[in-house]
Design a protein around this motif. Structure first.
Motif, mmCIF file in Angstrom:
data_model
loop_
_atom_site.group_PDB
_atom_site.id
_atom_site.type_symbol
_atom_site.label_atom_id
_atom_site.label_comp_id
_atom_site.label_asym_id
_atom_site.label_seq_id
_atom_site.Cartn_x
_atom_site.Cartn_y
_atom_site.Cartn_z
ATOM 1 N N ILE A 170 0.748 -1.120 -0.079
ATOM 2 C CA ILE A 170 -0.126 0.082 0.037
ATOM 3 C C ILE A 170 0.892 1.476 -0.098
ATOM 4 O O ILE A 170 0.614 2.409 -0.819
ATOM 5 N N TYR A 171 1.881 1.147 0.676
ATOM 6 C CA TYR A 171 2.788 2.329 1.067
ATOM 7 C C TYR A 171 3.482 2.746 -0.696
ATOM 8 O O TYR A 171 3.623 3.833 -0.916
ATOM 9 N N ALA A 172 3.954 1.797 -1.237
ATOM 10 C CA ALA A 172 4.689 1.775 -2.431
ATOM 11 C C ALA A 172 3.666 2.365 -3.451
ATOM 12 O O ALA A 172 3.952 3.577 -4.336
ATOM 13 N N GLY A 173 2.358 1.889 -3.189
ATOM 14 C CA GLY A 173 1.414 2.563 -4.490
ATOM 15 C C GLY A 173 1.167 4.082 -4.133
ATOM 16 O O GLY A 173 0.913 4.787 -5.026
ATOM 17 N N THR A 174 0.985 4.295 -2.682
ATOM 18 C CA THR A 174 0.401 5.749 -2.425
ATOM 19 C C THR A 174 1.650 6.783 -2.688
ATOM 20 O O THR A 174 1.437 7.887 -3.100
ATOM 21 N N ILE A 175 2.736 6.183 -2.375
ATOM 22 C CA ILE A 175 4.104 7.017 -2.564
ATOM 23 C C ILE A 175 4.194 7.362 -3.754
ATOM 24 O O ILE A 175 4.662 8.618 -4.183
#
Length: 260
Positions: free
Chosen positions: A57-62
């Motif tokens: 999720i963090y990779a996508g949002t970043i």
């Protein structure tokens, strides 16, 4: 003894508070609240892409948040009005994100947690992302602090001192994008800007220097996290909104204290 999930929630909230103070101060000084909202709304598209392709999720949002930061900087440099660009990007990305999520069955149940946060569900891997992101943003702000402050006070003065205001604006945009990405699990995309703005606005009433305002804002953000989690525990209320509600109570109290 505190339960493990509560300890993780406290650590996650304190990680956000550490960077929300100084970054939120710049958001208040530069009137970038709408930028924070736009990036947070666009982060939902990052959530959808991450779930669709089985990514973090963090990779996508970043990725999406950084793309928004660069896109806004590029379009405004071409003469487009900032509020217009932000409005188009925010609503378009949110709409596309919600549409994309509708095609990912597993994501429909979890959508509320990304909109309003689910700090009590933070895991150990989440803590690594949150603290790594927070420390990275804090290092960036410390590195460019004086230039950022000068550019925030007066862009013409900054240019006279050999500082490129556009570069500092891009640095702040990238910092905001990173904080939005790490905060989405804590307070959700709809409440991220509140955690940046409210503690900083409260601290502004008591601070005489930029550094003091940033420090007080971080302390207030940390107190809001602890108070909000405690209220959530005893009142059985949503944790993310409870943290923001606690920050609002501190803000209202500060207005009364300062007036007297």
């Amino acid at each position: 003894m505190l339960d493990d999930f509560l300890i993780r929630a406290i650590l996650a909230g304190l990680g956000l508070a550490l960077v929300a103070g100084p970054l939120g101060s710049f958001v208040v000084w530069r009137r970038m609240a709408y930028f924070g909202d736009s990036t947070a709304h666009a982060a939902i598209l990052g959530v959808a892409l991450a779930l669709a392709f089985d990514l973090s999720i963090y990779a996508g949002t970043i990725t999406v948040a950084l793309a928004v930061a660069v896109l806004v900087t590029a379009l405004t440099a071409r003469g487009q009005a900032m509020d217009t660009v932000l409005g188009v990007i925010a609503h378009s990305a949110l709409a596309f994100g919600l549409v994309a999520i509708s095609f990912v069955p597993a994501a429909r149940v979890d959508l509320a947690s990304y909109l309003f946060g689910d700090i009590l569900a933070v895991g150990r891997s989440d803590l690594v992302w949150i603290w790594a992101g927070a420390l990275s943003v804090l290092a960036l702000l410390v590195w460019r602090w004086q230039k950022l402050v000068t550019a925030s006070v007066n862009e013409e003065l900054a240019m006279a001192a050999g500082i490129d205001p556009r570069l500092e604006r891009l640095a702040l945009s990238i910092a905001l994008a990173l904080v939005v990405a790490i905060a989405i699990r804590i307070v959700g995309s709809l409440l991220i800007s509140a955690m940046l703005i409210i503690p900083a606005a409260t601290a502004r009433r008591f601070a005489a220097t930029p550094e003091r305002m940033a420090a007080i804002a971080s302390i207030l953000a940390a107190l809001s996290v602890l108070t909000g989690l405690l209220a959530s525990l005893y009142l059985d209320s949503p944790a993310g909104p409870s943290v923001v509600a606690a920050a609002t109570v501190f803000f209202v109290f500060a207005q009364g204290v300062r007036s007297r």
